[in-house]
Write a protein that holds these residues in place. Structure first.
Motif, PDB file in Angstrom:
ATOM      1  N   ALA A   1     -16.859  -0.539  -2.019  1.00  0.00           N
ATOM      2  CA  ALA A   1     -16.069   0.786  -1.938  1.00  0.00           C
ATOM      3  C   ALA A   1     -14.560   0.785  -2.301  1.00  0.00           C
ATOM      4  CB  ALA A   1     -16.288   1.594  -0.535  1.00  0.00           C
ATOM      5  N   TRP A   2     -13.894  -0.351  -1.581  1.00  0.00           N
ATOM      6  CA  TRP A   2     -12.488  -0.440  -2.315  1.00  0.00           C
ATOM      7  C   TRP A   2     -12.444  -0.447  -3.747  1.00  0.00           C
ATOM      8  CZ3 TRP A   2     -10.313  -4.321  -5.075  1.00  0.00           C
ATOM      9  CH2 TRP A   2      -8.945  -4.204  -4.987  1.00  0.00           C
ATOM     10  N   LYS A   3     -13.465  -1.485  -4.335  1.00  0.00           N
ATOM     11  CA  LYS A   3     -13.274  -1.852  -5.799  1.00  0.00           C
ATOM     12  C   LYS A   3     -13.683  -0.567  -6.498  1.00  0.00           C
ATOM     13  CE  LYS A   3     -15.772  -4.339  -9.415  1.00  0.00           C
ATOM     14  NZ  LYS A   3     -15.700  -5.714  -9.732  1.00  0.00           N
ATOM     15  N   ASP A   4     -14.585   0.460  -6.175  1.00  0.00           N
ATOM     16  CA  ASP A   4     -15.078   1.594  -6.909  1.00  0.00           C
ATOM     17  C   ASP A   4     -14.132   2.658  -6.686  1.00  0.00           C
ATOM     18  OD1 ASP A   4     -17.327   0.129  -7.423  1.00  0.00           O
ATOM     19  OD2 ASP A   4     -18.548   0.872  -5.963  1.00  0.00           O
ATOM     20  N   ALA A   5     -13.220   2.590  -5.720  1.00  0.00           N
ATOM     21  CA  ALA A   5     -12.431   3.781  -5.593  1.00  0.00           C
ATOM     22  C   ALA A   5     -11.347   3.692  -6.670  1.00  0.00           C
ATOM     23  CB  ALA A   5     -11.433   3.650  -4.350  1.00  0.00           C
ATOM     24  N   GLN A   6     -11.025   2.986  -7.488  1.00  0.00           N
ATOM     25  CA  GLN A   6     -10.036   2.904  -8.658  1.00  0.00           C
ATOM     26  C   GLN A   6     -10.654   2.206  -9.625  1.00  0.00           C
ATOM     27  OE1 GLN A   6      -5.884   1.921  -8.027  1.00  0.00           O
ATOM     28  NE2 GLN A   6      -5.895   3.364  -6.420  1.00  0.00           N
TER      29      GLN A   6
ATOM     30  N   LYS B   1     -10.489  -5.525  -8.987  1.00  0.00           N
ATOM     31  CA  LYS B   1     -11.335  -6.589  -8.900  1.00  0.00           C
ATOM     32  C   LYS B   1     -11.190  -7.181  -7.631  1.00  0.00           C
ATOM     33  CE  LYS B   1     -11.124  -7.589 -13.807  1.00  0.00           C
ATOM     34  NZ  LYS B   1     -10.167  -8.154 -14.936  1.00  0.00           N
ATOM     35  N   VAL B   2     -12.176  -8.217  -7.454  1.00  0.00           N
ATOM     36  CA  VAL B   2     -12.313  -8.898  -6.048  1.00  0.00           C
ATOM     37  C   VAL B   2     -12.415 -10.262  -6.213  1.00  0.00           C
ATOM     38  CG1 VAL B   2     -13.917  -8.886  -4.071  1.00  0.00           C
ATOM     39  CG2 VAL B   2     -13.695  -6.813  -5.190  1.00  0.00           C
TER      40      VAL B   2
ATOM     41  N   ILE C   1      -3.828 -13.306  -4.356  1.00  0.00           N
ATOM     42  CA  ILE C   1      -4.752 -12.505  -4.766  1.00  0.00           C
ATOM     43  C   ILE C   1      -4.296 -11.092  -4.627  1.00  0.00           C
ATOM     44  CG2 ILE C   1      -7.096 -11.682  -4.553  1.00  0.00           C
ATOM     45  CD1 ILE C   1      -7.347 -14.678  -3.070  1.00  0.00           C
ATOM     46  N   HIS C   2      -3.993 -10.837  -3.352  1.00  0.00           N
ATOM     47  CA  HIS C   2      -3.418  -9.258  -2.888  1.00  0.00           C
ATOM     48  C   HIS C   2      -2.187  -8.976  -3.813  1.00  0.00           C
ATOM     49  CE1 HIS C   2      -1.064  -6.293  -0.621  1.00  0.00           C
ATOM     50  NE2 HIS C   2      -2.445  -5.729  -0.307  1.00  0.00           N
ATOM     51  N   ALA C   3      -1.318  -9.972  -4.197  1.00  0.00           N
ATOM     52  CA  ALA C   3      -0.230  -9.469  -5.066  1.00  0.00           C
ATOM     53  C   ALA C   3      -0.648  -9.161  -6.493  1.00  0.00           C
ATOM     54  CB  ALA C   3       0.915 -10.655  -4.857  1.00  0.00           C
ATOM     55  N   ALA C   4      -1.679  -9.684  -6.727  1.00  0.00           N
ATOM     56  CA  ALA C   4      -2.326  -9.205  -8.171  1.00  0.00           C
ATOM     57  C   ALA C   4      -2.967  -8.059  -8.268  1.00  0.00           C
ATOM     58  CB  ALA C   4      -3.258 -10.418  -8.847  1.00  0.00           C
ATOM     59  N   GLY C   5      -3.015  -7.312  -7.111  1.00  0.00           N
ATOM     60  CA  GLY C   5      -3.615  -6.216  -6.904  1.00  0.00           C
ATOM     61  C   GLY C   5      -5.274  -6.195  -6.960  1.00  0.00           C
ATOM     62  N   MET C   6      -5.663  -7.401  -6.568  1.00  0.00           N
ATOM     63  CA  MET C   6      -6.994  -7.761  -6.158  1.00  0.00           C
ATOM     64  C   MET C   6      -7.402  -7.780  -4.616  1.00  0.00           C
ATOM     65  SD  MET C   6      -7.854 -10.054  -9.378  1.00  0.00           S
ATOM     66  CE  MET C   6      -6.718 -11.542  -8.998  1.00  0.00           C
ATOM     67  N   LEU C   7      -8.733  -7.787  -4.259  1.00  0.00           N
ATOM     68  CA  LEU C   7      -9.130  -7.891  -2.932  1.00  0.00           C
ATOM     69  C   LEU C   7      -9.789  -9.205  -2.595  1.00  0.00           C
ATOM     70  CD1 LEU C   7      -9.917  -6.338  -0.140  1.00  0.00           C
ATOM     71  CD2 LEU C   7     -12.073  -6.217  -1.264  1.00  0.00           C
TER      72      LEU C   7
END
Ligand code: SF4
Ligand code: SF4
Lengths: 389, 431
Positions: free
Chosen positions: A25-30, A34-35, A48-54
């Motif tokens: 759901a997090w991924k699909d929201a925008q 990427k995960v 990972i987080h700082a690159a905008g990924m989960l």
């Protein structure tokens, strides 16, 4: 309302969802999100987080998933987590994952990184090596470069640079996450009846699949709820649970230990959330701060080399003392080299300080809890007997 | 011909002598005042150790010796009695059990207490735990040399720099302190040059497996061939001499069109050419070997003979880059290569040695080797069209060797190869 029960139910649903709906759901929201998955015990999620990924923590598939394909990849004398993880991959449950980090915990996870490369060639797979040498100019320089390589890989995957500002912001969030979890652990140590370990486990485990921002809120809510609602004090023995850092025991095992008369007052579940023992500083070079924190302020476990002979196993003795525990239960996955080779050294250390202990093995899909209940029950009773002669 | 009738070739006698002499040196070290380093086979720094006048004691080799002499079973039970899990590597337990039962070398005399534990853990995490366990008993200085894993299938400059730094700043200074000998890089260069000479001959020998008939068995015979270079002799004149002798013997065998020597004499028929992945079983080594040569199966290439160095891929110890070459040596050992690299190497062997198929001996003890082997086998079957087979044994725990099971598996495997051949003969399609 955020009662203890509703929060735990939410965590429980996250725990049971082997399709990782929350992360999807997090991924699909925008569009473009990427995960990046990771395995136990430690990776710097901040990057990972700082690159905008989960960052998505994968700890095997637990007890409910029937492993059909995975067994064809692994002999019977290899622990279960690689086969169930592979099962998750082959059955498409991880098809939304673009990257996968395999930290250096043991040869099984190390080799799984190669299997993943062969099986899923489109995924960014990285074996995440960490130093076993904790000298700044030696292991530190090596680790710094490894982090730079990881950073470059993640930037490439994310299609954007990881700026120092973004990394600082991520470190801030994960510092908070570690503080909140440490706070819950401290509360459990102090009043274990208020924070049942089977609940704490689920609440912390939710952080494997939720964005850190959401998890921080969840931790705060649960803490507030746990303080608010008084639960009855029981006459149980205080024990430390050791060896559960990789393949997870079934939840029913944690419950069985508790029901058998033990308060778990410390454990080594999901070490990633408590790996760095202090806040990572925000000033200066954030990447270097992650290096320094790893070298000088990180938790000990059997996957780490202890250069000082006399300090070997001290971490467990310290955990026992620090939590005023009365005994240690060693629980290790069957065939787990790191845990089972470490255990005799830890036992020697405990024997020298007269800390009682018992040990058994499990698999993530162990069904029979009766033996565990009996062993833990006898242990809890004997602790009572020794302490009240 | 019975085993007793076999005339031992000069190289066999030479190796036997070298090993016996080394054990005599080890067991008399204390009395003679010579210092001893315990260290492991994969990634061992023999040339460096010798620069400090230290003897080299290798626990895996002791475990193998004890396995072949049927002593390891008791040692393992002893270790288990002392609280070690039945699930972990049996080399470790054979070693700890041996220590508990007097630590006797094959010459019947006790092995010395090491003056230093040199923990260079290449390709396996268990080594790290192993020396933490051993350290408890000896309380001697322990040096850790971490060798990063080739996770992405390559050696990076960062990995190499890290090892060189550890060598310069930790390993060498501690060895100087323990031995009282100052490090002399020219001495190291000499040893490395000697290593390279012997390595050239070893590679020549191993590559004769490409011939038909093969003059060597690259697994059962191969474990003898790698002996000197993988253990305490790399960098010595003895090793150079041994490999020269061996090479001459094999040259003679090729000239005479002979196959490899087995415990029952020269192998006559060669029906199946196999590549083997994984270590051998040591407690029933002869029995297992017999199951192969009785059926006319010769092993033409194996990966176990690369755990202590992948010389056939071109690596040589290099006197011109002494520390860097030690680093590259450690980094390149077989189990320090990632799974895709291991698959590629096996594929190369299957093709270049014109093998009929791949046999995996999966070792219960050894996650480093075993975790992933089923996937490796399937990938290779797909890539080469050659059949694979899987047997399961252990290194030195006799409880995990089931002769009947292994024999059955092998027999059906050989039948499978026969069948493939028949199909190929009738359809003209070759695997
Ligand atoms: S459970 Fe133990 S052996 Fe298995 S992957 Fe995890 S650390 Fe390795
Ligand atoms: S696990 Fe394998 S590589 Fe490691 S020490 Fe044991 S036998 Fe050797």
């Amino acid at each position: 309302m955020n009662t203890r029960q509703t929060l735990v139910e939410r965590c429980s649903a996250l725990f049971e969802d082997l399709s990782f709906g929350a992360s999807r759901a997090w991924k699909d929201a925008q569009p473009g999100r990427k995960v990046v998955a990771y395995m136990p015990v430690y990776v710097p999620r901040e990057l990972i987080h700082a690159a905008g990924m989960l960052p998505l923590g994968i700890l095997g598939a637990g007890e409910s998933l029937e492993v059909i394909h995975g067994d064809a990849y692994y002999q019977s004398y290899i622990c279960r987590i690689p086969r169930s993880t592979l099962e998750l991959g082959i059955t498409g449950r991880l098809d939304f994952v673009e990257g996968f980090l395999f930290p250096s915990i043991c040869d099984v996870i190390r080799n799984l990184s190669g299997i993943w490369k062969l099986q899923f060639p489109d995924v960014y797979v990285r074996y995440f090596d960490v130093p076993q040498n904790y000298v700044d100019g030696i292991g530190g320089s090596y680790y710094r470069r490894e982090l730079e390589e990881l950073k470059e890989g993640l930037e490439h995957l994310a299609g954007r640079l990881i700026t120092p500002e973004a990394l600082r912001a991520s470190i801030t969030l994960y510092n908070e996450n570690r503080r909140l979890i440490a706070g819950l652990y401290a509360l459990r140590t102090e009043r274990p009846w208020q924070v049942p370990s089977s609940e704490l486990y689920l609440v912390v485990r939710a952080g494997m699949v939720l964005p850190v921002e959401d998890h921080n809120q969840l931790l705060k809510d649960y803490h507030a709820a746990a303080v608010e609602e008084e639960l009855p004090i029981r006459d149980k023995s205080r024990i430390v649970l050791s060896g559960v850092f990789c393949e997870q025991p079934p939840l029913s095992l944690i419950k069985a230990i508790e029901m058998a008369g033990c308060y778990i007052v410390d454990d080594d579940f999901m070490l990633i959330t408590r790996w760095l023992l202090q806040d990572v500083p925000l000033d200066g070079d954030p990447l270097q701060n992650l290096v320094d924190a790893f070298l000088h302020h990180s938790a000990e476990t059997s996957a780490k080399y202890q250069p000082e002979a006399k300090l070997k196993g001290q971490y467990l003795v310290d955990a026992v003392k620090g939590t005023k525990a009365e005994g240690v239960i060693f629980a290790a996955p069957s065939f787990c080299d790191p845990a089972l080779l470490e255990r005799p050294m830890l036992q020697t250390k405990l024997d020298a300080t007269l800390v009682p202990h018992i040990g058994f093995k499990y698999a993530e899909n162990s069904g029979q809890m009766q033996p565990v209940r009996e062993q833990a029950g006898t242990f809890a009773d004997s602790i009572k007997l020794w302490s009240n002669p | 011909m019975t085993a007793a009738d076999i005339v031992k070739e000069p190289s066999m006698l030479k190796q036997k002598e070298m090993i016996a002499h080394n054990y005599d040196l080890l067991t008399s070290a204390e009395a003679r005042g010579q210092k001893v380093a315990s260290t492991f086979v994969p990634g061992n720094l023999n040339e460096l150790i010798r620069c400090f006048g230290l003897l080299n004691n290798l626990p895996e080799i002791n475990a193998i010796q004890n396995g072949m002499r049927q002593l390891s079973g008791d040692y393992i039970l002893e270790a288990e009695k002392r609280g070690h899990s039945e699930d972990v590597c049996t080399y470790v337990k054979a070693d700890l059990g041996m220590m508990a039962k007097g630590n006797l070398a094959p010459n019947g005399k006790p092995l010395p207490k090491p003056d230093v534990l040199l923990l260079s853990y290449t390709g396996c995490f268990t080594f790290m735990k192993w020396f933490e366990l051993v350290r408890e008993q000896y309380q001697c200085p322990t040096i850790m040399l971490q060798v990063p894993y080739q996770g992405d299938g390559q050696i990076t400059q960062n990995m190499r720099d890290y090892i060189v730094k550890q060598l310069k700043e930790e390993v060498i200074p501690t060895l100087e302190k323990v031995s009282g000998v100052k490090f002399d890089i020219d001495r190291l260069r000499e040893h490395l040059a000697a290593s390279a000479k012997a390595e050239d001959d070893l590679v020549w020998v191993l590559e004769t497996g490409k011939l038909k008939p093969s003059p060597i068995d690259a697994y059962f015979g191969g474990v003898y061939y790698i002996g000197p270079i993988f253990t305490a002799f790399r960098g010595t004149q003895d090793a150079i001499d041994y490999y020269r002798l061996l090479r001459q013997e094999i040259e003679a065998r090729i000239a005479a069109g002979l196959g490899p020597i087995t415990p029952e004499g020269t192998m006559a028929k060669q029906k199946y050419r196999l590549v083997v992945e994984g270590p051998p079983n040591w407690t029933s080594f002869r029995e297992l070997w017999k199951m192969f040569y009785d059926e006319g199966a010769v092993v033409v290439a194996s990966t176990y003979t690369k755990v202590g160095g992948t010389y056939d891929l071109g690596f040589r110890h290099d006197p011109n880059h002494p520390l860097e070459s030690l680093a590259d040596y450690c980094l390149g050992c077989y189990t320090n290569r990632n799974l895709p690299q291991r698959v590629d190497l096996l594929q190369k062997y299957l093709t270049e040695y014109e093998a009929d198929g791949l046999l995996i001996n999966s070792i219960k003890s050894c996650n480093s080797f075993s975790a992933g082997q089923l996937m490796m086998m399937r990938t290779l079957e797909r890539r080469t069209g050659k059949p694979g087979a899987f047997i399961e044994t252990d290194l030195v725990d006799p409880r995990y060797f089931s002769a009947a099971n292994v024999k059955n598996r092998l027999e059906s495997y050989f039948q499978m190869i026969d069948q493939k051949r028949k199909v190929a003969a009738t359809t003209g399609v070759h695997a």
